[in-house]
Write a protein that holds these residues in place. Sequence first.
Motif, PDB file in Angstrom:
ATOM      1  N   LYS A   3      -6.107  -5.202  -5.735  1.00  9.54           N
ATOM      2  CA  LYS A   3      -5.816  -4.604  -4.425  1.00  9.54           C
ATOM      3  C   LYS A   3      -5.360  -5.662  -3.426  1.00  9.54           C
ATOM      4  CE  LYS A   3      -8.882  -0.681  -4.864  1.00  9.54           C
ATOM      5  NZ  LYS A   3      -9.992   0.068  -4.294  1.00  9.54           N
ATOM      6  N   VAL A   6      -1.681  -6.546  -4.117  1.00 12.06           N
ATOM      7  CA  VAL A   6      -0.794  -5.474  -3.636  1.00 12.06           C
ATOM      8  C   VAL A   6      -0.693  -5.530  -2.115  1.00 12.06           C
ATOM      9  CG1 VAL A   6      -0.530  -2.971  -3.442  1.00 12.06           C
ATOM     10  CG2 VAL A   6      -1.167  -3.992  -5.631  1.00 12.06           C
ATOM     11  N   ARG A  10       2.644  -6.259   0.078  1.00 17.60           N
ATOM     12  CA  ARG A  10       3.086  -5.289   1.084  1.00 17.60           C
ATOM     13  C   ARG A  10       3.281  -5.956   2.447  1.00 17.60           C
ATOM     14  NH1 ARG A  10       2.662   0.446   0.122  1.00 17.60           N
ATOM     15  NH2 ARG A  10       1.864   0.781  -1.965  1.00 17.60           N
ATOM     16  N   TRP A  69       8.584  -1.852  -2.804  1.00 14.76           N
ATOM     17  CA  TRP A  69       7.485  -1.162  -2.106  1.00 14.76           C
ATOM     18  C   TRP A  69       7.101   0.104  -2.876  1.00 14.76           C
ATOM     19  CZ3 TRP A  69       5.238  -2.549   2.692  1.00 14.76           C
ATOM     20  CH2 TRP A  69       4.311  -1.630   3.186  1.00 14.76           C
ATOM     21  N   ARG A  70       8.108   0.885  -3.281  1.00 15.28           N
ATOM     22  CA  ARG A  70       7.849   2.113  -4.046  1.00 15.28           C
ATOM     23  C   ARG A  70       7.196   1.784  -5.391  1.00 15.28           C
ATOM     24  NH1 ARG A  70       6.440   6.179  -2.956  1.00 15.28           N
ATOM     25  NH2 ARG A  70       7.400   7.258  -4.674  1.00 15.28           N
ATOM     26  N   LEU A  72       5.316  -0.751  -5.995  1.00 12.50           N
ATOM     27  CA  LEU A  72       3.929  -1.121  -5.686  1.00 12.50           C
ATOM     28  C   LEU A  72       3.060   0.117  -5.506  1.00 12.50           C
ATOM     29  CD1 LEU A  72       4.025  -4.144  -3.219  1.00 12.50           C
ATOM     30  CD2 LEU A  72       2.958  -4.028  -5.450  1.00 12.50           C
ATOM     31  N   THR A  73       3.618   1.134  -4.885  1.00 17.65           N
ATOM     32  CA  THR A  73       2.886   2.388  -4.726  1.00 17.65           C
ATOM     33  C   THR A  73       2.571   2.985  -6.093  1.00 17.65           C
ATOM     34  OG1 THR A  73       3.973   2.799  -2.605  1.00 17.65           O
ATOM     35  CG2 THR A  73       2.975   4.699  -3.707  1.00 17.65           C
ATOM     36  N   MET A  74       3.539   2.914  -6.997  1.00 15.65           N
ATOM     37  CA  MET A  74       3.311   3.417  -8.354  1.00 15.65           C
ATOM     38  C   MET A  74       2.253   2.582  -9.079  1.00 15.65           C
ATOM     39  SD  MET A  74       7.199   4.356  -9.450  1.00 15.65           S
ATOM     40  CE  MET A  74       6.776   5.377 -10.869  1.00 15.65           C
ATOM     41  N   ARG A  76      -0.249   1.020  -7.653  1.00 19.54           N
ATOM     42  CA  ARG A  76      -1.537   1.377  -7.053  1.00 19.54           C
ATOM     43  C   ARG A  76      -2.055   2.707  -7.604  1.00 19.54           C
ATOM     44  NH1 ARG A  76      -2.577   4.288  -2.599  1.00 19.54           N
ATOM     45  NH2 ARG A  76      -0.419   4.193  -1.951  1.00 19.54           N
ATOM     46  N   ARG A  77      -1.142   3.649  -7.840  1.00 20.49           N
ATOM     47  CA  ARG A  77      -1.530   4.958  -8.362  1.00 20.49           C
ATOM     48  C   ARG A  77      -1.695   4.967  -9.882  1.00 20.49           C
ATOM     49  NH1 ARG A  77       2.809   8.392  -4.864  1.00 20.49           N
ATOM     50  NH2 ARG A  77       1.722   8.225  -2.868  1.00 20.49           N
ATOM     51  N   TYR A  88      13.836   2.993  -9.710  1.00 22.08           N
ATOM     52  CA  TYR A  88      13.691   1.916  -8.727  1.00 22.08           C
ATOM     53  C   TYR A  88      14.110   0.564  -9.301  1.00 22.08           C
ATOM     54  CZ  TYR A  88      11.172   5.518  -6.261  1.00 22.08           C
ATOM     55  OH  TYR A  88      10.851   6.693  -5.640  1.00 22.08           O
TER      56      TYR A  88
END
Length: 166
Positions: A3, A6, A10, A69-70, A72-74, A76-77, A88
């Motif tokens: 975390k 990430v 970010r 960024w997108r 990174l969101t993936m 994290r999920r 991407y």
Amino acid sequence: MGKLTVLALRIVLAMGITGSVFVQAVMVPLLARDLNEDMGPDIASVSVPVIVIVLLGILTVEVSMLCVWRLLTMVRRGTVFSHAAFRYVDVVAGAIAAASLLTFALGVVFAPGESVAPGVVLLIGGAGLLIAGVALVVVILRMLLAQAVARDAEATHLQDELDEVI
């Protein structure tokens, strides 16, 4: 990916996007003014293509940062090993390839005339070549992602079969 990692990335991306918007809004107009007023007539004659290339180059960086960024969101999920991630990664590779072409175009714009030394044009060409190399690295990483997605699908399939047996 942790975390903290990430979050750190970010923060770096947010600062990069903010900085690039500042450069587009403040620094590029100042560069345009300087090219038209303070430089010689050779540079003033190519100021419009130079400004366009610089703006498009900044845009390629912004597009890449938004795609990361997108991704990174993936991450994290926990959905990065899916086919949605390819979109991407492909955009990042395309943006880097476009930046390489823009760098070569800048060298072509500067090549004629005596205002820019030939060594500088050669350095710009070398930078374009290095940027193209980065695009190729991203393509290789895309292939690794494809292998990871295939392995993940295979592992899911095997787990489903094992669950049926048990």
